[in-house]
Design a protein around this motif. Structure first.
Motif, mmCIF file in Angstrom:
data_model
loop_
_atom_site.group_PDB
_atom_site.id
_atom_site.type_symbol
_atom_site.label_atom_id
_atom_site.label_comp_id
_atom_site.label_asym_id
_atom_site.label_seq_id
_atom_site.Cartn_x
_atom_site.Cartn_y
_atom_site.Cartn_z
ATOM 1 N N GLY A 1 8.850 -7.579 -0.338
ATOM 2 C CA GLY A 1 7.913 -8.580 -0.841
ATOM 3 C C GLY A 1 7.007 -7.963 -1.891
ATOM 4 N N TYR A 2 5.817 -8.520 -2.041
ATOM 5 C CA TYR A 2 4.863 -7.984 -3.004
ATOM 6 C C TYR A 2 4.431 -6.571 -2.611
ATOM 7 N N TRP A 3 4.169 -5.763 -3.628
ATOM 8 C CA TRP A 3 3.557 -4.461 -3.399
ATOM 9 C C TRP A 3 2.113 -4.673 -2.925
ATOM 10 N N CYS A 4 1.689 -3.862 -1.976
ATOM 11 C CA CYS A 4 0.295 -3.888 -1.526
ATOM 12 C C CYS A 4 -0.530 -3.029 -2.480
ATOM 13 N N PRO A 5 -1.699 -3.489 -2.915
ATOM 14 C CA PRO A 5 -2.534 -2.677 -3.808
ATOM 15 C C PRO A 5 -2.856 -1.287 -3.251
ATOM 16 N N ASP A 6 -3.036 -1.188 -1.928
ATOM 17 C CA ASP A 6 -3.318 0.120 -1.322
ATOM 18 C C ASP A 6 -2.117 1.055 -1.438
ATOM 19 N N ALA A 7 -0.920 0.499 -1.286
ATOM 20 C CA ALA A 7 0.290 1.309 -1.418
ATOM 21 C C ALA A 7 0.439 1.811 -2.852
ATOM 22 N N MET A 8 0.063 0.984 -3.808
ATOM 23 C CA MET A 8 0.126 1.393 -5.207
ATOM 24 C C MET A 8 -0.859 2.530 -5.487
ATOM 25 N N TYR A 9 -2.018 2.469 -4.845
ATOM 26 C CA TYR A 9 -3.003 3.553 -4.979
ATOM 27 C C TYR A 9 -2.400 4.877 -4.507
ATOM 28 N N ARG A 10 -1.755 4.846 -3.344
ATOM 29 C CA ARG A 10 -1.165 6.078 -2.799
ATOM 30 C C ARG A 10 -0.009 6.561 -3.667
ATOM 31 N N LEU A 11 0.810 5.633 -4.143
ATOM 32 C CA LEU A 11 1.936 5.990 -4.996
ATOM 33 C C LEU A 11 1.458 6.670 -6.273
ATOM 34 N N HIS A 12 0.429 6.114 -6.884
ATOM 35 C CA HIS A 12 -0.123 6.685 -8.117
ATOM 36 C C HIS A 12 -0.598 8.118 -7.879
ATOM 37 N N LYS A 13 -1.270 8.354 -6.765
ATOM 38 C CA LYS A 13 -1.755 9.700 -6.457
ATOM 39 C C LYS A 13 -0.586 10.673 -6.272
ATOM 40 N N ASN A 14 0.468 10.212 -5.643
ATOM 41 C CA ASN A 14 1.644 11.067 -5.446
ATOM 42 C C ASN A 14 2.324 11.398 -6.774
ATOM 43 N N ILE A 15 2.356 10.428 -7.678
ATOM 44 C CA ILE A 15 2.960 10.665 -8.996
ATOM 45 C C ILE A 15 2.136 11.683 -9.773
ATOM 46 N N LEU A 16 0.818 11.559 -9.707
ATOM 47 C CA LEU A 16 -0.051 12.548 -10.368
ATOM 48 C C LEU A 16 0.221 13.938 -9.812
ATOM 49 N N LEU A 17 0.364 14.021 -8.496
ATOM 50 C CA LEU A 17 0.630 15.312 -7.850
ATOM 51 C C LEU A 17 1.980 15.864 -8.301
ATOM 52 N N ASP A 18 2.999 15.009 -8.334
ATOM 53 C CA ASP A 18 4.341 15.436 -8.756
ATOM 54 C C ASP A 18 4.326 15.961 -10.195
#
Length: 297
Positions: free
Chosen positions: A200-217
Motif C-alpha cells: 500500500g502507501y509508504w508510511c512517512p515514518d518508514a521513509m524517514y528511516r529509509l532516507h537515513k539508511n541511504i545516507l549511511l550507505d
C-alpha cells in the motif's frame, strides 16, 4: 496542536476568563520544558521556536474567530511575547554527493522515487500520496493534488493544506522514464510507489528511516533531512537559472517573495556574481573610452 498542546494547558480555563498571562505561561512552559503529561511529567524535549510560533498561529486564529463571533471582546494572544525565530543556515545535499545518494537508493530499490524527489522538490506527504494516474507521460506533467499523513495511527490521504499546493510540475524525461519502469514492477496497483512491506502507501515514518539508511550507505552527513532534498532541488534550480516565480509555482509556495526569502543564501551569491559581471562590463567600457581618448590625443 490543539489536542496535544492547547487543550492540556488551557482547556480548563473558561473562554471569558482566558488572559494573556494564561497563554504566555503556556508558551514559556512549552519553550522551556515541552508538553506536560496529565501526571505532571514532561512528554517531550523543549519545543523549538518555530513550532512554538506555529502553536501561536493556530491559537491566535481561533481567538480571532471568537472575537468575530463576539464571544470575547479582544484576542488575548495579541499581548503575548514570542521568541524571535533564528534563521538557520540551510542544509542541502552536496552536489558531488547526489550521484552516491541515488546509487544507494538504487541498491535499496527506491531509485525512481528519490530521483523524482530531487527533480521536483515535492513535500514528503505529496510524494508518497501520488497515483500513477497523476502522471501524464506524453507531456511529462505530474499532477500534485493530495498528501498523505499519519493521524491517530492511520495513514490518511487528504487535500493539501493550501490551494497553492495544488499544482502541475513538469518533469525531466529521465525521471519520467524511471517512473514508467517503476510502474512496470506493479502494473496492477494504482499507486505510484508501493511499500514493499504492505503493497500500500509508504508510511512517512518508514521513509524517514529509509532516507537515513541511504545516507549511511552513501557515506553522507546523517544530519541531512528528507525535507532537505526539497531544498536541494530548489537551490539547484536557482543556481541553474530557473526564475523565482516559476520555482515558486513548482514548489507550491504562495508567492515568489516567500521563495526568495527562503532561498536568500542562493540569491545573494547570484547577486554577487551579477555585480561582478556588471562591474567587469563597466570597467571594460571605461578602458575602451580611455583608449579612444588617448588615440585622439
Amino acid at each position: 496542536i490543539i489536542e496535544n498542546h492547547i487543550i492540556p494547558a488551557l482547556g480548563r480555563v473558561k473562554l471569558s476568563r482566558l488572559s494573556s498571562m494564561h497563554i504566555q505561561s503556556m508558551y514559556n512552559e512549552l519553550k522551556d520544558h515541552g508538553r506536560r503529561n496529565s501526571d505532571g511529567t514532561y512528554a517531550y524535549e523543549p519545543i523549538s521556536v518555530s513550532y512554538l510560533r506555529h502553536i501561536h498561529m493556530v491559537l491566535n486564529s481561533c481567538l480571532n474567530q471568537a472575537v468575530k463571533d463576539r464571544l470575547i471582546p479582544y484576542n488575548p494572544c495579541e499581548n503575548c511575547r514570542l521568541p524571535k525565530l533564528q534563521k538557520k543556515e540551510m542544509v542541502v545535499l552536496p552536489a558531488d554527493k547526489i550521484g552516491a545518494y541515488l546509487e544507494a537508493a538504487k541498491q535499496r530499490g527506491v531509485y525512481p522515487m528519490l530521483l523524482l524527489e530531487l527533480t521536483s522538490g515535492l513535500r514528503k506527504g505529496e510524494l508518497l500520496a501520488l497515483n500513477w494516474s497523476d502522471l501524464d507521460v506524453d507531456t511529462r506533467t505530474l499532477k500534485v493534488n493530495k498528501q498523505i499523513s499519519r493521524i491517530n495511527g492511520e495513514l490518511v490521504v487528504s487535500a493539501p493544506k493550501t490551494a497553492n499546493s495544488i499544482r502541475n510540475v513538469v518533469l525531466p524525461q529521465q525521471t519520467v522514464d524511471a517512473l514508467v519502469e517503476e510502474h512496470k514492477r506493479h502494473p496492477e496497483s494504482p499507486l505510484m510507489f508501493c511499500s514493499p512491506r504492505t503493497t500500500g502507501y509508504w508510511c512517512p515514518d518508514a521513509m524517514y528511516r529509509l532516507h537515513k539508511n541511504i545516507l549511511l550507505d552513501a557515506g553522507i552527513d546523517m544530519s541531512i533531512r528528507f525535507h532537505d532534498l526539497r531544498h536541494t532541488f530548489a537551490t539547484l534550480a536557482i543556481q541553474n537559472g530557473v526564475d523565482v516565480k516559476t520555482l515558486a509555482s513548482m514548489l507550491g509556495h504562495f508567492s515568489a517573495a516567500f521563495t526568495l526569502d527562503t532561498y536568500t543564501h542562493v540569491t545573494e551569491d547570484m547577486q554577487r556574481g551579477a555585480a561582478e559581471k556588471i562591474g567587469g562590463f563597466i570597467s571594460a567600457n571605461i578602458q575602451i573610452n580611455v583608449n579612444l581618448i588617448s588615440q585622439k590625443e
